[in-house]
Design a protein around this motif. Sequence first.
Motif, PDB file in Angstrom:
ATOM      1  N   GLY A  40      -6.232  -0.084   2.374  1.00 28.14           N
ATOM      2  CA  GLY A  40      -6.767   0.879   1.414  1.00 28.14           C
ATOM      3  C   GLY A  40      -6.753   2.283   1.966  1.00 28.14           C
ATOM      4  O   GLY A  40      -6.834   2.484   3.190  1.00 28.14           O
ATOM      5  N   GLN A  59      -6.540  -7.834  -5.937  1.00 23.15           N
ATOM      6  CA  GLN A  59      -5.202  -7.507  -5.464  1.00 23.15           C
ATOM      7  C   GLN A  59      -4.306  -8.748  -5.436  1.00 23.15           C
ATOM      8  O   GLN A  59      -3.130  -8.687  -5.828  1.00 23.15           O
ATOM      9  CB  GLN A  59      -5.277  -6.889  -4.067  1.00 23.15           C
ATOM     10  N   ASP A 118      -8.835   5.839   0.924  1.00 21.28           N
ATOM     11  CA  ASP A 118      -9.891   6.391   0.084  1.00 21.28           C
ATOM     12  C   ASP A 118     -10.108   7.860   0.409  1.00 21.28           C
ATOM     13  O   ASP A 118     -10.257   8.226   1.581  1.00 21.28           O
ATOM     14  CB  ASP A 118     -11.207   5.620   0.291  1.00 21.28           C
ATOM     15  N   VAL A 153      -5.102  -6.695   3.100  1.00 19.75           N
ATOM     16  CA  VAL A 153      -5.167  -5.680   2.048  1.00 19.75           C
ATOM     17  C   VAL A 153      -5.554  -4.357   2.698  1.00 19.75           C
ATOM     18  O   VAL A 153      -6.581  -4.263   3.372  1.00 19.75           O
ATOM     19  CB  VAL A 153      -6.188  -6.052   0.965  1.00 19.75           C
ATOM     20  N   ASN A 156     -12.574  -7.098  -4.670  1.00 14.03           N
ATOM     21  CA  ASN A 156     -11.442  -6.167  -4.729  1.00 14.03           C
ATOM     22  C   ASN A 156     -10.185  -6.793  -4.120  1.00 14.03           C
ATOM     23  O   ASN A 156      -9.081  -6.644  -4.653  1.00 14.03           O
ATOM     24  CB  ASN A 156     -11.792  -4.870  -4.000  1.00 14.03           C
ATOM     25  N   ALA A 157     -10.356  -7.499  -2.992  1.00 11.09           N
ATOM     26  CA  ALA A 157      -9.215  -8.164  -2.369  1.00 11.09           C
ATOM     27  C   ALA A 157      -8.669  -9.277  -3.265  1.00 11.09           C
ATOM     28  O   ALA A 157      -7.450  -9.455  -3.398  1.00 11.09           O
ATOM     29  CB  ALA A 157      -9.609  -8.731  -1.010  1.00 11.09           C
ATOM     30  N   THR A 170      -6.189   4.209  -3.229  1.00 12.16           N
ATOM     31  CA  THR A 170      -5.123   3.260  -3.518  1.00 12.16           C
ATOM     32  C   THR A 170      -5.388   1.990  -2.716  1.00 12.16           C
ATOM     33  O   THR A 170      -6.052   2.010  -1.684  1.00 12.16           O
ATOM     34  CB  THR A 170      -3.734   3.799  -3.138  1.00 12.16           C
ATOM     35  N   ARG A 171      -4.854   0.868  -3.229  1.00 10.27           N
ATOM     36  CA  ARG A 171      -4.963  -0.419  -2.557  1.00 10.27           C
ATOM     37  C   ARG A 171      -3.602  -1.097  -2.576  1.00 10.27           C
ATOM     38  O   ARG A 171      -2.831  -0.928  -3.521  1.00 10.27           O
ATOM     39  CB  ARG A 171      -5.986  -1.334  -3.259  1.00 10.27           C
ATOM     40  N   LEU A 206       0.843  -1.202   0.000  1.00 11.26           N
ATOM     41  CA  LEU A 206       0.000   0.000   0.000  1.00 11.26           C
ATOM     42  C   LEU A 206       0.876   1.248   0.000  1.00 11.26           C
ATOM     43  O   LEU A 206       1.802   1.375   0.792  1.00 11.26           O
ATOM     44  CB  LEU A 206      -0.896   0.002   1.244  1.00 11.26           C
TER      45      LEU A 206
END
Length: 305
Positions: free
Chosen positions: A70, A153, A72, A68, A149-150, A41-42, A31
């Motif tokens: 993040g 990644q 925002d 993970v 989303n995870a 961003t992730r 990250l």
Amino acid sequence: MFFRNLTLFRFSPAVADDLHRLDQVLHDHTLRPVGGLEMFTRGFVPPVERGDEAPLTHSVAFFTLFTVGGQDKMLPASVVNGELQRKVQKITEEEGRKVGGRERKRIKEDLFNELLPRAFVQESRLSGYVDTRSGWLVLDTASRKAAENALTQLREALGSFPAVPLAPEEGPRVLLTDWLANGTLPAGLQLGDECELRDPASSTGAIIRARRQEMDSEEIKEHLRNGKQVFQLGLVFDDRISFVLGEDLVVRKLKFLDVVLDAMDDSHADATAEADASLALMTLELERLLGRLAEWFVLPRPENA
């Protein structure tokens, strides 16, 4: 450390063999702070804090934990629209003209780019683990979007990670409804004290949510006789874990009961030892539960990558 929700995916033995490099590849996908004109961003962060050099995975036996992270930007539309309204009003008053749609759109874009670098940043964390022995990806979320989303990644870090959503051969809604209506639960499983019932024939039909209620009550049975089906059902597994199971097979409100928590040793030498103990306890308990879910709903493990 203990998860509160479970969204599940499965992967093949061939995929499991490739996961030995997980800690190595995550270092190229950590990250980073969100940029001035970025919305989010992730990336991966250490699942266990151990200082600046903390690894990006934590493993015990066949289970590897990761997180993970993040960042925002929080820029509500109401803020942008408020600034836009003031800007338009000022132009109207000072220049005596009406602001057209195209100019209004340009002003709004300029305001957005002006406000974005100053927007509040919200941080998030989503943990998960891979079980290479049984082929489970377990994510601590009830949100399908967050889970996807995870998974994205992980796929970006590994180059390929063909984990697939659960594909039950037994219809979860039908089976859950049968458990509640007839009390025909598998061995080791008991009804909890909540459920959600819906009319499956209509997306706008009545929804009945019951909490802290006896599931074998006449009121619940009457709803079932009138055609409603179970979309979520509270359950207790082996008097060790309570949870709410949805017809989407997402496990919500996961809670390890006292008989499990009492097995935890509080005298750990450091954070690493405590993380080892917590991860071992949680994953072994969940391994048993997920194995039974696979039996009850016939959730085959993919054979090929």
